[in-house]
Motif scaffolding. Structure first.
Motif, PDB file in Angstrom:
ATOM      1  N   SER A   1      16.907  79.753  22.611  1.00  0.00           N
ATOM      2  CA  SER A   1      16.644  78.318  22.494  1.00  0.00           C
ATOM      3  C   SER A   1      15.279  78.076  21.863  1.00  0.00           C
ATOM      4  CB  SER A   1      16.706  77.657  23.877  1.00  0.00           C
ATOM      5  OG  SER A   1      17.994  77.789  24.434  1.00  0.00           O
ATOM      6  N   ARG A   2      14.353  78.983  22.148  1.00  0.00           N
ATOM      7  CA  ARG A   2      13.023  78.870  21.548  1.00  0.00           C
ATOM      8  C   ARG A   2      13.112  78.948  20.027  1.00  0.00           C
ATOM      9  NH1 ARG A   2       7.838  82.683  23.207  1.00  0.00           N
ATOM     10  NH2 ARG A   2       6.296  81.661  21.867  1.00  0.00           N
ATOM     11  N   THR A   3      13.981  79.827  19.529  1.00  0.00           N
ATOM     12  CA  THR A   3      14.177  79.928  18.079  1.00  0.00           C
ATOM     13  C   THR A   3      14.777  78.641  17.531  1.00  0.00           C
ATOM     14  OG1 THR A   3      14.464  82.328  18.162  1.00  0.00           O
ATOM     15  CG2 THR A   3      15.388  81.183  16.252  1.00  0.00           C
ATOM     16  N   PHE A   4      15.726  78.061  18.269  1.00  0.00           N
ATOM     17  CA  PHE A   4      16.317  76.787  17.848  1.00  0.00           C
ATOM     18  C   PHE A   4      15.231  75.751  17.592  1.00  0.00           C
ATOM     19  CE2 PHE A   4      17.528  72.482  18.909  1.00  0.00           C
ATOM     20  CZ  PHE A   4      18.706  72.282  18.205  1.00  0.00           C
TER      21      PHE A   4
ATOM     22  N   ALA B   1      28.266  66.605  25.337  1.00  0.00           N
ATOM     23  CA  ALA B   1      28.592  67.774  26.161  1.00  0.00           C
ATOM     24  C   ALA B   1      27.999  69.064  25.615  1.00  0.00           C
ATOM     25  CB  ALA B   1      30.106  67.918  26.286  1.00  0.00           C
ATOM     26  N   THR B   2      27.549  69.044  24.382  1.00  0.00           N
ATOM     27  CA  THR B   2      26.980  70.246  23.761  1.00  0.00           C
ATOM     28  C   THR B   2      25.506  70.375  24.125  1.00  0.00           C
ATOM     29  OG1 THR B   2      28.508  70.128  21.888  1.00  0.00           O
ATOM     30  CG2 THR B   2      26.496  71.402  21.575  1.00  0.00           C
ATOM     31  N   THR B   3      25.093  71.580  24.494  1.00  0.00           N
ATOM     32  CA  THR B   3      23.691  71.822  24.836  1.00  0.00           C
ATOM     33  C   THR B   3      23.012  72.656  23.758  1.00  0.00           C
ATOM     34  OG1 THR B   3      24.101  73.893  26.029  1.00  0.00           O
ATOM     35  CG2 THR B   3      24.313  71.829  27.279  1.00  0.00           C
ATOM     36  N   VAL B   4      21.698  72.582  23.734  1.00  0.00           N
ATOM     37  CA  VAL B   4      20.918  73.398  22.803  1.00  0.00           C
ATOM     38  C   VAL B   4      21.158  74.879  23.082  1.00  0.00           C
ATOM     39  CG1 VAL B   4      18.571  74.100  22.175  1.00  0.00           C
ATOM     40  CG2 VAL B   4      19.145  71.671  22.352  1.00  0.00           C
ATOM     41  N   ASP B   5      21.246  75.236  24.355  1.00  0.00           N
ATOM     42  CA  ASP B   5      21.489  76.634  24.714  1.00  0.00           C
ATOM     43  C   ASP B   5      22.799  77.136  24.117  1.00  0.00           C
ATOM     44  OD1 ASP B   5      19.150  76.820  26.133  1.00  0.00           O
ATOM     45  OD2 ASP B   5      20.072  76.461  28.091  1.00  0.00           O
ATOM     46  N   GLU B   6      23.827  76.299  24.120  1.00  0.00           N
ATOM     47  CA  GLU B   6      25.122  76.704  23.568  1.00  0.00           C
ATOM     48  C   GLU B   6      25.042  76.892  22.054  1.00  0.00           C
ATOM     49  OE1 GLU B   6      28.374  74.704  26.600  1.00  0.00           O
ATOM     50  OE2 GLU B   6      27.363  73.422  25.135  1.00  0.00           O
ATOM     51  N   ILE B   7      24.316  76.015  21.390  1.00  0.00           N
ATOM     52  CA  ILE B   7      24.156  76.147  19.936  1.00  0.00           C
ATOM     53  C   ILE B   7      23.435  77.449  19.613  1.00  0.00           C
ATOM     54  CG2 ILE B   7      23.105  75.151  17.873  1.00  0.00           C
ATOM     55  CD1 ILE B   7      23.354  72.395  19.256  1.00  0.00           C
ATOM     56  N   ALA B   8      22.343  77.707  20.333  1.00  0.00           N
ATOM     57  CA  ALA B   8      21.566  78.931  20.099  1.00  0.00           C
ATOM     58  C   ALA B   8      22.397  80.173  20.408  1.00  0.00           C
ATOM     59  CB  ALA B   8      20.306  78.910  20.955  1.00  0.00           C
ATOM     60  N   GLU B   9      23.137  80.127  21.503  1.00  0.00           N
ATOM     61  CA  GLU B   9      23.951  81.279  21.901  1.00  0.00           C
ATOM     62  C   GLU B   9      25.012  81.594  20.854  1.00  0.00           C
ATOM     63  OE1 GLU B   9      26.878  82.678  25.602  1.00  0.00           O
ATOM     64  OE2 GLU B   9      25.704  80.824  25.747  1.00  0.00           O
TER      65      GLU B   9
ATOM     66  N   THR C   1      19.370  81.391   9.004  1.00  0.00           N
ATOM     67  CA  THR C   1      19.370  81.048  10.430  1.00  0.00           C
ATOM     68  C   THR C   1      19.532  79.547  10.618  1.00  0.00           C
ATOM     69  OG1 THR C   1      17.936  82.934  10.957  1.00  0.00           O
ATOM     70  CG2 THR C   1      18.048  81.156  12.578  1.00  0.00           C
ATOM     71  N   ARG C   2      18.820  78.775   9.814  1.00  0.00           N
ATOM     72  CA  ARG C   2      18.916  77.315   9.910  1.00  0.00           C
ATOM     73  C   ARG C   2      20.340  76.846   9.623  1.00  0.00           C
ATOM     74  NH1 ARG C   2      18.456  72.512   7.103  1.00  0.00           N
ATOM     75  NH2 ARG C   2      17.145  70.938   8.115  1.00  0.00           N
ATOM     76  N   GLU C   3      20.938  77.384   8.572  1.00  0.00           N
ATOM     77  CA  GLU C   3      22.298  76.995   8.213  1.00  0.00           C
ATOM     78  C   GLU C   3      23.293  77.409   9.291  1.00  0.00           C
ATOM     79  OE1 GLU C   3      22.865  78.793   4.424  1.00  0.00           O
ATOM     80  OE2 GLU C   3      21.655  77.299   3.347  1.00  0.00           O
ATOM     81  N   ALA C   4      23.065  78.584   9.891  1.00  0.00           N
ATOM     82  CA  ALA C   4      23.954  79.050  10.962  1.00  0.00           C
ATOM     83  C   ALA C   4      23.864  78.137  12.178  1.00  0.00           C
ATOM     84  CB  ALA C   4      23.597  80.483  11.349  1.00  0.00           C
ATOM     85  N   LEU C   5      22.670  77.673  12.497  1.00  0.00           N
ATOM     86  CA  LEU C   5      22.489  76.747  13.619  1.00  0.00           C
ATOM     87  C   LEU C   5      23.205  75.426  13.349  1.00  0.00           C
ATOM     88  CD1 LEU C   5      18.720  77.405  14.432  1.00  0.00           C
ATOM     89  CD2 LEU C   5      20.638  77.816  15.988  1.00  0.00           C
TER      90      LEU C   5
END
Length: 210
Positions: free
Chosen positions: A53-56, A39-47, A20-24
């Protein structure tokens, strides 16, 4: 549950966390490359990884932490490579071999190489990433100083040499990366770093101009 089963379950859980960490990280760098860091958000990375986002935030404190995760991992890899060097090897020589070994390993990995290029650009372009990078590097220089001191058999608090060696080694790597970015893009960073460390081994007490 038997002890063996418990170990197997724990190992499986840890492998899942690592994936999961590597995928993020992979998703973040892909977004940083295509959209830009700001321009990148945490929500976009998690999605992109199909997690919340909590998992992120279980893995990273911020976008900046993701952006500098490769730098942190390189420090950790250098520590491992340094520990594996012969005990009687001079410290700068040991650091030279350890750093070049790690850089070459990253250069041989296509994904790692692309992320390395991305993070060096982010550090130059984003004040937030640069600030986090400087903070992290300062923390790791203290750790590197302790490891150099242990190798020398001295007290890192009382003896300034370990911190000096660690700082100069870090400067050599920065010079190599800057040369790669600005003047020698066709060269490998590992080769540029090897040459920089060779100069350190030879000594840098150059004479003044006549």
């Amino acid at each position: 549950m038997s002890p063996t089963t418990t170990v197997e379950v724990t190992s499986l859980r840890e492998r899942k966390k690592q994936r999961t960490r590597e995928a993020l990280i992979d998703a973040a760098f892909e977004l940083f490359t295509t959209k830009g860091f700001e321009a990148t958000t945490v929500d976009e990375i998690a999605e992109a990884v199909e997690v919340s986002s909590r998992t992120f935030f279980r893995y990273f404190g911020s976008k900046e932490d993701v952006a500098t995760s490769l730098q942190l991992q390189q420090f950790l890899d250098v520590y491992s490579a340094l520990d594996a060097r012969p005990a009687g090897e001079p410290v700068v020589t040991a650091l030279r071999h350890a750093c070049v070994q790690v850089l070459r390993a990253y250069e041989e990995g296509e994904n790692d190489s692309a992320q390395f290029a991305c993070v060096t650009q982010l550090v130059q372009e984003s004040p937030a990433v640069m600030a986090r990078s400087l903070e992290m590097c300062t923390e790791q220089l203290d750790e590197l100083s302790r490891r150099v001191a242990a190798r020398m058999g001295v007290d890192p608090v009382a003896d300034p040499r370990p911190k000096l060696v660690a700082s100069v080694a870090s400067a050599a790597l920065q010079v190599a990366v800057r040369a790669w970015r600005e003047t020698e893009p066709d060269e490998k960073v590992s080769d540029l770093a090897d040459r920089a460390f060779a100069l350190l081994e030879a000594g840098i007490n150059y004479p003044a101009a006549p």
